[in-house]
Enzyme design. Structure first.
Site, PDB file in Angstrom:
ATOM      1  N   SER A 211     -35.230  37.058 -50.169  1.00 42.78           N
ATOM      2  CA  SER A 211     -33.895  36.877 -49.605  1.00 42.78           C
ATOM      3  C   SER A 211     -32.907  36.640 -50.744  1.00 42.78           C
ATOM      4  CB  SER A 211     -33.919  35.702 -48.619  1.00 42.78           C
ATOM      5  OG  SER A 211     -32.711  35.647 -47.894  1.00 42.78           O
ATOM      6  N   ASN A 212     -31.772  36.037 -50.466  1.00 43.12           N
ATOM      7  CA  ASN A 212     -30.795  35.754 -51.520  1.00 43.12           C
ATOM      8  C   ASN A 212     -30.101  34.433 -51.238  1.00 43.12           C
ATOM      9  OD1 ASN A 212     -28.372  36.297 -49.823  1.00 43.12           O
ATOM     10  ND2 ASN A 212     -29.274  38.341 -49.758  1.00 43.12           N
ATOM     11  N   ARG A 213     -29.162  34.071 -52.080  1.00 44.78           N
ATOM     12  CA  ARG A 213     -28.576  32.724 -52.033  1.00 44.78           C
ATOM     13  C   ARG A 213     -27.454  32.559 -51.008  1.00 44.78           C
ATOM     14  NH1 ARG A 213     -30.127  29.951 -56.595  1.00 44.78           N
ATOM     15  NH2 ARG A 213     -30.880  31.234 -58.306  1.00 44.78           N
ATOM     16  N   SER A 214     -27.156  33.577 -50.228  1.00 49.32           N
ATOM     17  CA  SER A 214     -26.025  33.464 -49.290  1.00 49.32           C
ATOM     18  C   SER A 214     -26.232  32.338 -48.282  1.00 49.32           C
ATOM     19  CB  SER A 214     -25.855  34.795 -48.540  1.00 49.32           C
ATOM     20  OG  SER A 214     -24.947  34.623 -47.482  1.00 49.32           O
ATOM     21  N   ALA A 278     -24.732  39.234 -46.936  1.00 47.50           N
ATOM     22  CA  ALA A 278     -25.404  39.603 -48.190  1.00 47.50           C
ATOM     23  C   ALA A 278     -26.776  40.161 -47.784  1.00 47.50           C
ATOM     24  CB  ALA A 278     -25.557  38.376 -49.083  1.00 47.50           C
TER      25      ALA A 278
END
Ligand code: CTP
Length: 413
Positions: A211-214, A278
């Protein structure tokens, strides 16, 4: 609480009647005042048995009205009722509902309600089955037929110890209901706005994912700004932990594929798509149904093959070429360098009307902070270069530009 543009200097009359829920009305008055509204409280005699006028005066910083016969102002009820943007009656007892339904006018609140030209929001509070009594229900129905809005009551424990329908809604819920009413007739009135937010997750096995930091903050702010502008909002949210704006229809998703499906399903009649999410760009080529054990890897560790996910905006473009919806599409670009060049390239490649480029490495911008620095581009060039602003302020600027485009020439794709 931060000031809220929509509520700046809005005149709200808060009618408080005799119920133990009066203490929650104090919190509501305080919240409305803190965000910038002017709150004038009218208390009935019964309400003053529960809370003193001084309490409301202390949180609103304004005089509290309770006397229809006071000689210090000419025709006060007409003044309060005519100039208000919203009359909230919270808590509203069965007695007050009956008075309102029959048009009785024997106290300052009842008279003000008769003289009011603004929307009226009522939050009933009553114990012991009184709300469900046929007399109260008939009064509610008659008030609703005349356009009075109702918020609650909720089900739960009441002051008597009985449980049932009759608890006043919590102040934050009433606050949100009031906000929705005040937003009616805004620049996006009658428009359907779809907003995506948050990250997406691609599972490796049942316990791990890419995943990502959003955190979803910017997309949530856009959804709230669209609601504040009077739009009907569909919010498609990846996994996030932030509070969701009340009034949006929320579709919770996890993967890019799910977000793509939900977005394509929502844009059929959409005026605007704000693609703020994101989105995870890659997904594992294979997904293990069982947890991948360390003992199953060799000396080289674990190699994971990744494949690209669906590009949601490209799928939107295909639909839009056929249907013309959404009328306006605004994408985001998360960049770490060459913001203008990459942003412009994405705008053209993805067929967008606008792109909000943010340099996620710039101080105060990007993930998990409450501020952002955005460069808004259209095919015609720079629309606005925003300095460091709160994500709320960025969202309001974006809504402003999009609303302007909907009413005027829409920047070509
Ligand atoms: N986006 C999308 N589908 C994807 C990836 C991104 O619709 N699979 C959308 C994002 O929501 C955003 C815009 O495309 O509105 C740009 O996203 P960004 O991550 O900046 O760009 P990418 O397309 O992923 O390209 P790159 O990773 O090369 O920067």
């Amino acid at each position: 609480m931060e000031p809220i543009a929509l509520l700046q200097d809005k005149k709200i009359v808060l009618g408080v009647t005799g119920s133990i829920a009066c203490y929650k009305a104090v919190d509501l008055a305080s919240k409305l005042t803190q965000v910038g509204a002017q709150v004038d409280v009218i208390m009935t005699a019964a309400a003053q048995q529960f809370v003193s006028p001084l309490t409301f005066r202390s949180v609103t910083g304004r005089p509290v009205f309770n006397d229809m016969w006071a000689l210090d102002e000419h025709v006060r009820h007409v003044g309060l009722g005519e100039t208000a943007d919203l009359l909230i009656i919270a808590p509203a007892t069965a007695n007050t509902l009956a008075k309102l339904a029959y048009g009785l006018a024997d106290n300052l609140l009842a008279v003000t309600a008769l003289a009011a030209r603004c929307p009226i929001l009522v939050a009933p509070a009553m114990d012991g089955g009184m709300y469900q009594h046929a007399a109260t229900q008939a009064n509610v129905a008659s008030l609703q037929a005349r356009g009075v809005r109702f918020a609650g009551p909720a089900e739960g424990r009441m002051a008597s110890g009985l449980s049932g329908l009759g608890r006043m809604l919590e102040p934050e819920q009433l606050f949100a209901e009031a906000r929705l009413i005040l937003a009616e007739g805004g620049v996006l009135n009658g428009r359907h706005v779809v907003v995506t937010t948050g990250p997406t997750r691609e599972a490796l096995d049942p316990v791990r994912f890419i995943s990502n930091r959003s955190t979803g903050k910017q997309g949530l702010a856009v959804a709230q700004a669209a609601l504040d502008a009077g739009a009907r909002v569909t919010l498609i949210a990846g996994p996030i932990n932030e509070p969701l704006p009340l009034g949006a229809e929320v579709v919770a998703v996890e993967t890019t594929e799910q977000m793509g499906k939900a977005t394509c399903g929502a844009i059929g009649d959409a005026d605007v798509l704000f693609m703020v999410a994101a989105v995870a760009d890659f997904t594992p080529q294979s997904h293990s149904e069982r947890k991948i054990k360390k003992t199953e890897t060799d000396d080289w560790g674990l190699a994971i093959g990744l494949q690209p996910t669906l590009d949601i905006l490209s799928a939107v473009k295909t639909t839009r070429d056929k249907t013309g919806f959404p009328r306006v599409v605004l994408g985001f670009a998360a960049e770490t360098h060459n913001a203008y060049e990459y942003g412009r390239d994405k705008l053209l490649r993805k067929g967008l009307n606008f792109i909000a480029v943010n340099d996620v490495l710039a101080a105060g911008a990007g993930f998990a902070v409450d501020t952002n620095r955005v460069l808004l581009l259209s095919s015609a060039g720079v629309v606005e270069e925003m300095g460091l602003l709160s994500k709320t302020a960025v969202a309001e600027r974006l809504v402003h530009h999009v609303a302007k485009a909907l009413n005027g020439p829409i920047p070509s794709v």
